[in-house]
Design a protein around this motif. Structure first.
Motif, PDB file in Angstrom:
ATOM      1  N   PRO A  68       0.825  -1.208   0.000  1.00 22.90           N
ATOM      2  CA  PRO A  68       0.000   0.000   0.000  1.00 22.90           C
ATOM      3  C   PRO A  68       0.866   1.268   0.000  1.00 22.90           C
ATOM      4  O   PRO A  68       0.474   2.275  -0.571  1.00 22.90           O
ATOM      5  N   GLU A  69       2.064   1.183   0.618  1.00 20.67           N
ATOM      6  CA  GLU A  69       2.934   2.363   0.659  1.00 20.67           C
ATOM      7  C   GLU A  69       3.635   2.621  -0.677  1.00 20.67           C
ATOM      8  O   GLU A  69       4.422   3.549  -0.803  1.00 20.67           O
ATOM      9  N   GLY A  70       3.348   1.770  -1.670  1.00 19.83           N
ATOM     10  CA  GLY A  70       3.891   1.988  -3.002  1.00 19.83           C
ATOM     11  C   GLY A  70       5.379   1.733  -3.082  1.00 19.83           C
ATOM     12  O   GLY A  70       5.903   0.851  -2.413  1.00 19.83           O
ATOM     13  N   ILE A  71       6.059   2.519  -3.892  1.00 19.59           N
ATOM     14  CA  ILE A  71       7.469   2.278  -4.184  1.00 19.59           C
ATOM     15  C   ILE A  71       8.386   2.803  -3.073  1.00 19.59           C
ATOM     16  O   ILE A  71       9.603   2.717  -3.157  1.00 19.59           O
ATOM     17  N   HIS A  72       7.835   3.273  -1.986  1.00 25.75           N
ATOM     18  CA  HIS A  72       8.685   3.779  -0.902  1.00 25.75           C
ATOM     19  C   HIS A  72       9.475   2.661  -0.234  1.00 25.75           C
ATOM     20  O   HIS A  72       8.957   1.569  -0.035  1.00 25.75           O
ATOM     21  N   PRO A  73      10.704   2.955   0.136  1.00 26.57           N
ATOM     22  CA  PRO A  73      11.549   1.934   0.774  1.00 26.57           C
ATOM     23  C   PRO A  73      10.951   1.415   2.077  1.00 26.57           C
ATOM     24  O   PRO A  73      10.312   2.161   2.819  1.00 26.57           O
ATOM     25  N   VAL A  74      11.147   0.132   2.323  1.00 24.07           N
ATOM     26  CA  VAL A  74      10.616  -0.494   3.531  1.00 24.07           C
ATOM     27  C   VAL A  74      11.764  -0.942   4.435  1.00 24.07           C
ATOM     28  O   VAL A  74      12.930  -0.999   4.027  1.00 24.07           O
ATOM     29  N   SER A  75      11.384  -1.263   5.659  1.00 29.94           N
ATOM     30  CA  SER A  75      12.330  -1.714   6.666  1.00 29.94           C
ATOM     31  C   SER A  75      12.279  -3.233   6.759  1.00 29.94           C
ATOM     32  O   SER A  75      11.206  -3.829   6.820  1.00 29.94           O
ATOM     33  N   ILE A  76      13.451  -3.847   6.767  1.00 34.05           N
ATOM     34  CA  ILE A  76      13.542  -5.315   6.700  1.00 34.05           C
ATOM     35  C   ILE A  76      14.348  -5.836   7.888  1.00 34.05           C
ATOM     36  O   ILE A  76      15.365  -5.242   8.267  1.00 34.05           O
ATOM     37  N   GLN A  77      13.891  -6.950   8.440  1.00 30.84           N
ATOM     38  CA  GLN A  77      14.603  -7.614   9.537  1.00 30.84           C
ATOM     39  C   GLN A  77      15.234  -8.901   9.002  1.00 30.84           C
ATOM     40  O   GLN A  77      14.534  -9.735   8.424  1.00 30.84           O
ATOM     41  N   VAL A  78      16.529  -9.065   9.217  1.00 30.32           N
ATOM     42  CA  VAL A  78      17.160 -10.331   8.836  1.00 30.32           C
ATOM     43  C   VAL A  78      16.792 -11.385   9.875  1.00 30.32           C
ATOM     44  O   VAL A  78      17.001 -11.188  11.075  1.00 30.32           O
ATOM     45  N   GLU A  79      16.208 -12.499   9.436  1.00 34.78           N
ATOM     46  CA  GLU A  79      15.710 -13.528  10.344  1.00 34.78           C
ATOM     47  C   GLU A  79      16.842 -14.487  10.716  1.00 34.78           C
ATOM     48  O   GLU A  79      17.446 -15.120   9.851  1.00 34.78           O
ATOM     49  N   GLU A  80      17.066 -14.607  12.025  1.00 31.77           N
ATOM     50  CA  GLU A  80      18.172 -15.447  12.512  1.00 31.77           C
ATOM     51  C   GLU A  80      17.707 -16.851  12.917  1.00 31.77           C
ATOM     52  O   GLU A  80      18.456 -17.803  12.834  1.00 31.77           O
ATOM     53  N   HIS A  81      16.470 -16.949  13.381  1.00 32.62           N
ATOM     54  CA  HIS A  81      16.018 -18.251  13.895  1.00 32.62           C
ATOM     55  C   HIS A  81      15.240 -19.064  12.852  1.00 32.62           C
ATOM     56  O   HIS A  81      15.586 -20.200  12.545  1.00 32.62           O
ATOM     57  N   PHE A  82      14.167 -18.471  12.339  1.00 31.13           N
ATOM     58  CA  PHE A  82      13.318 -19.216  11.414  1.00 31.13           C
ATOM     59  C   PHE A  82      13.982 -19.374  10.045  1.00 31.13           C
ATOM     60  O   PHE A  82      14.775 -18.534   9.633  1.00 31.13           O
ATOM     61  N   THR A  83      13.624 -20.463   9.365  1.00 30.99           N
ATOM     62  CA  THR A  83      14.225 -20.794   8.078  1.00 30.99           C
ATOM     63  C   THR A  83      13.118 -20.935   7.056  1.00 30.99           C
ATOM     64  O   THR A  83      12.109 -21.578   7.326  1.00 30.99           O
ATOM     65  N   ARG A  84      13.299 -20.325   5.890  1.00 28.26           N
ATOM     66  CA  ARG A  84      12.309 -20.482   4.826  1.00 28.26           C
ATOM     67  C   ARG A  84      12.478 -21.813   4.110  1.00 28.26           C
ATOM     68  O   ARG A  84      11.499 -22.516   3.846  1.00 28.26           O
ATOM     69  N   ALA A  85      13.716 -22.162   3.784  1.00 29.19           N
ATOM     70  CA  ALA A  85      13.963 -23.344   2.963  1.00 29.19           C
ATOM     71  C   ALA A  85      15.414 -23.771   3.118  1.00 29.19           C
ATOM     72  O   ALA A  85      16.270 -22.975   3.519  1.00 29.19           O
ATOM     73  N   VAL A  86      15.669 -25.022   2.778  1.00 29.83           N
ATOM     74  CA  VAL A  86      17.035 -25.552   2.858  1.00 29.83           C
ATOM     75  C   VAL A  86      17.268 -26.450   1.650  1.00 29.83           C
ATOM     76  O   VAL A  86      16.313 -26.960   1.056  1.00 29.83           O
ATOM     77  N   ARG A  87      18.509 -26.673   1.308  1.00 27.52           N
ATOM     78  CA  ARG A  87      18.831 -27.588   0.189  1.00 27.52           C
ATOM     79  C   ARG A  87      18.123 -28.923   0.408  1.00 27.52           C
ATOM     80  O   ARG A  87      18.059 -29.418   1.529  1.00 27.52           O
ATOM     81  N   GLY A  88      17.595 -29.477  -0.676  1.00 24.13           N
ATOM     82  CA  GLY A  88      16.875 -30.750  -0.558  1.00 24.13           C
ATOM     83  C   GLY A  88      15.433 -30.578  -0.143  1.00 24.13           C
ATOM     84  O   GLY A  88      14.662 -31.532  -0.161  1.00 24.13           O
ATOM     85  N   GLY A  89      15.054 -29.354   0.242  1.00 26.98           N
ATOM     86  CA  GLY A  89      13.659 -29.093   0.624  1.00 26.98           C
ATOM     87  C   GLY A  89      12.852 -28.638  -0.585  1.00 26.98           C
ATOM     88  O   GLY A  89      13.174 -28.966  -1.727  1.00 26.98           O
ATOM     89  N   THR A  90      11.803 -27.854  -0.322  1.00 24.65           N
ATOM     90  CA  THR A  90      10.898 -27.467  -1.408  1.00 24.65           C
ATOM     91  C   THR A  90      11.041 -26.000  -1.825  1.00 24.65           C
ATOM     92  O   THR A  90      10.198 -25.478  -2.546  1.00 24.65           O
ATOM     93  N   GLY A  91      12.125 -25.338  -1.383  1.00 23.13           N
ATOM     94  CA  GLY A  91      12.249 -23.891  -1.590  1.00 23.13           C
ATOM     95  C   GLY A  91      12.215 -23.420  -3.029  1.00 23.13           C
ATOM     96  O   GLY A  91      11.803 -22.293  -3.314  1.00 23.13           O
TER      97      GLY A  91
END
Lengths: 359, 359
Positions: free
Chosen positions: B171-194
Motif C-alpha cells: 500500500p505504501e507503493g514504491i517507498h523503501p521499507v524496513s527489513i529484519q534479517v531472520e536469525e532463527h526461522f528458516t524459509r527453505a534448505v537444500r533438498g527441501g521445497t524452496g
C-alpha cells in the motif's frame, strides 16, 4: 464442567460398513464428521456434528494457496467390554496446539475438543472395527479458509474431525521393511516447520519416497538438514535403534516431530529399567555399530503403524541387514505391549487410555 | 495449432467492478474462473470457464492434509491501444511445471494453459484496471483432490485460474521499507521445497513475519538454512544489492525460488552493460560493504511488487540505513522500465510481452 454443547444433524442415509479383508488406510469414512469455525471476531464457534459430506470453499481460500494447516492422528479401539478406548488423546491435542502455534493458527481448547470427539465416537461406535489389528483412525485437522491471496495468516479457519476404519497402515503388517537413507532430499531443518504436524512437511517428502520405492525400499530415513549426518525420522515416524543392549532415539530438536508413540515407548522402556537414551546419532555411528555387530534392532514408531521394524537399511554404498531381517524381540514386545494397552487386552498401568461411555 | 477447445458457462449474475482508491491485494475476484481436472486414467481433462464460485471437495481431499499444491502469479495489463498485455507468461508456466515436478504433480501443457488463460482474459477484459499501478493479478494453482489419508501423491488434481484486480502489493507503493534479517526461522534448505512455488513454503514464514512486524519491520530477509549466513530471499521476493557500482543477487541454488522478475532484471542489467553477478553473498560481507560506504542500493524483486526498495536492514544488533532511506536511482529505473514494458508504455525490446486480441 465445560461447555460442550453441540448441534447434531444425524445422517439419514447411512453407508454400509466395510466388509472383508481389504481395508486400505484412510479411504473409507464414517457417516458423520465434526466441524467448527473460527473468525477473529467470534473465536471458535458453531461446533456441530453433521453427516460426512463434501465441504465448500472459495477458490481463493488460503489453504489452497499458502498451505496453512495442521492435523493430528490417533485411534479408537473397542475393548473386551465393548467400550470405546482412546490412547492418550490429550497428548495429540497438546501437540495440535503446538503445531497451531508454529503455523500462526489460533489455539483450540483441548478439553472441549476431546469432549466433542467423544460425542462423535459415541455416535459412530458401530464403525469401530472389532477385529485384531483394526481400529478407527481419527483425523482432526484445521485449514485456513479466508478468501484472500495476501501472504499472511488467515483470519478464518475450519476445524474438522473425520473418522476412518482402518486395518494395519502397512499392508505387510509387522514384518520388517527395507529403508533407504535419503542423501539429497530434506524433510525439515532447524527454524523450519518440522516440529509441526502441517501438510507441507508431508508432500515435500513424496519425491524422496518415490525414489526409494523405485529402488525397492518401503520408506526413506531422513537426515538432519544442516549436516546431512544425524538421523531424524523414518518415513513419517520417529525411529529407535537397539545398539549393544541400549536403546537410542534421536533427541528432539527444532526439526523432529514429537511422536506420542515415541514418548510412550521411552516411558515404557524407563519403566522396565531398560537403558534408553535420547541423543544425536549419526549414520557413521550407526554403520560402525553395525560393523561391530552391535546394531541389534531398529524400528519406526508412529500412530498409524505403532511400531514398524526395519529389516534392511541402505546408506550410500552400504546395506545393513538388521537382525537377519526378522522382527527383534524388543520391537515385538513393544508392539504387543502398546497395542495391548490400546485395545484393553493388557492392564493400563500408566493410565494412558480413556474409556468413552455415555457422557 | 493446438487443441484448446473449452466449455464456457457464462456468469448471468455479474458483480460490480471495484471503485474508488481502495483496492487491497487479492480480495476481489472476477466473474469467471478456469478449471480443469486430472485423474491418472484420463490425464488432464474437462477444461472449462465457469462462473467464479465456491468449489466442493471431500474433507479427506489430500490438499487439506498433506499440502500437495503449487501456484503461480502473473499480471495482465491494458496497453494504450486498449489491448490486454501479458508479461512473459511462458516463464511462469515453465516454473509451474518445475514446481509440479518437485511436488510429484503431473505436468500440464504450457501452451494449452496459456491459450486457456487468454480465453479467460478476453472474457474478463472489463475487469482489467486501467489506472496507473493497477493490474489484473492472475493466479493459476493446482491442488490434490483425492480423498485418501495415505501419505502419498494424489491420484487426482484440480487446476484453476482465478483473477483479481489489484492495486500495488505494498500500500505504501514504491517507498523503501524496513527489513529484519531472520536469525532463527528458516524459509527453505537444500533438498527441501524452496525452489517450488508450493503452499508450505509460504505459511512456514508467517511466524517470522509476525516477529518482524512486532518490531516494526515490513518483511524478513531469509538466510540459508545450513549456515544461517548467506542471503537467500526477502519476504516472498528475490533480492538485489548494489555494492560499489556492481549489482549482486544470490545465485540460484536448491532453496531459492527462481523469480521471473529476477530473471528479467538480470537480463536488463546485462543489456545495459551494468555489472551484475549472481553469487553467494553473506550478511558479514553485506555489513562490511555498508560500513565501507559501498552498499548503495538494495531491493526485493517479485511479480506482486515488481521492485521494492529496502530503506533499512536490521541484522542482529546492526541497523543499516540504505541510500538515506530513499529509493535508489537504479531501483527506480528498473521499476519504471519493467512496469513500462509490462503496460506497453515502453518499447518491448526483448519481446517479453504478449498482446492478447481475439484468438
Amino acid at each position: 464442567m465445560i461447555e460442550a454443547k453441540l448441534d447434531i444433524v444425524e445422517n439419514q442415509n447411512k453407508k454400509p460398513k466395510p466388509e472383508g479383508d481389504d481395508l486400505p488406510f484412510g479411504q473409507v469414512f464414517t457417516d458423520h464428521m465434526f466441524t467448527m469455525e473460527y473468525t477473529r471476531e467470534k473465536g471458535w464457534f458453531q461446533p456441530q456434528i453433521v453427516p460426512y459430506e463434501p465441504i465448500t470453499l472459495d477458490p481463493a481460500a488460503m489453504i489452497f494457496h499458502y498451505g496453512q494447516s495442521v492435523f493430528e492422528g490417533l485411534k479408537a479401539y473397542l475393548n473386551s467390554e465393548g467400550d470405546i478406548q482412546l490412547f492418550r488423546p490429550e497428548e495429540n491435542l497438546k501437540r495440535m496446539n503446538r503445531s497451531n502455534g508454529r503455523m500462526s493458527i489460533p489455539p483450540i481448547s483441548e478439553e472441549l475438543v476431546i469432549n466433542y470427539l467423544k460425542q462423535l465416537l459415541l455416535l459412530e461406535k458401530e464403525w469401530i472395527p472389532n477385529e485384531e489389528g483394526r481400529s478407527l483412525y481419527i483425523r482432526p485437522f484445521v485449514i485456513a479458509t479466508e478468501a484472500n491471496l495476501a501472504v499472511a495468516p488467515s483470519q478464518s479457519y475450519k476445524f474438522m474431525i473425520i473418522l476412518s476404519p482402518v486395518g494395519s497402515y502397512y499392508p505387510e503388517g509387522i514384518h520388517p521393511v527395507s529403508i533407504q537413507v535419503e542423501e539429497h532430499f530434506t524433510r525439515a531443518v532447524r527454524g523450519g516447520t518440522g516440529t509441526a504436524k502441517t501438510g507441507g512437511n508431508y508432500c515435500g517428502g513424496y519425491k524422496a519416497q518415490e525414489k526409494a520405492a523405485d529402488r525397492g525400499h518401503a520408506q526413506v530415513m531422513w537426515l538432519d538438514g544442516v549436516h546431512k549426518k544425524y538421523i531424524e525420522e523414518v518415513g513419517s515416524m520417529n525411529v529407535f535403534f537397539k545398539i549393544n543392549g541400549q536403546i537410542i532415539t534421536p533427541e528432539l530438536n527444532d526439526s523432529i516431530l514429537e511422536g506420542v508413540t515415541r514418548k510412550s515407548i521411552i516411558e515404557l522402556l524407563k519403566h522396565w529399567n531398560i537403558d534408553v537414551i535420547e541423543r544425536k546419532i549419526s549414520m557413521e555411528e550407526l554403520l560402525q555399530a553395525y560393523e561391530d555387530g552391535q546394531l541389534e534392532e531398529a524400528f519406526g514408531a508412529g500412530t498409524a503403524a505403532v511400531v514398524s521394524p526395519i529389516g534392511e537399511l541402505s546408506w550410500q554404498d552400504e546395506t545393513m541387514i538388521i537382525n537377519g531381517r526378522q522382527t527383534g524381540d524388543l520391537t515385538k514386545f513393544l508392539y504387543n505391549t502398546i497395542t495391548g494397552i490400546q485395545t484393553g487386552k493388557l492392564p493400563d498401568t500408566f493410565n494412558w487410555t480413556e474409556t468413552v461411555k455415555e457422557l
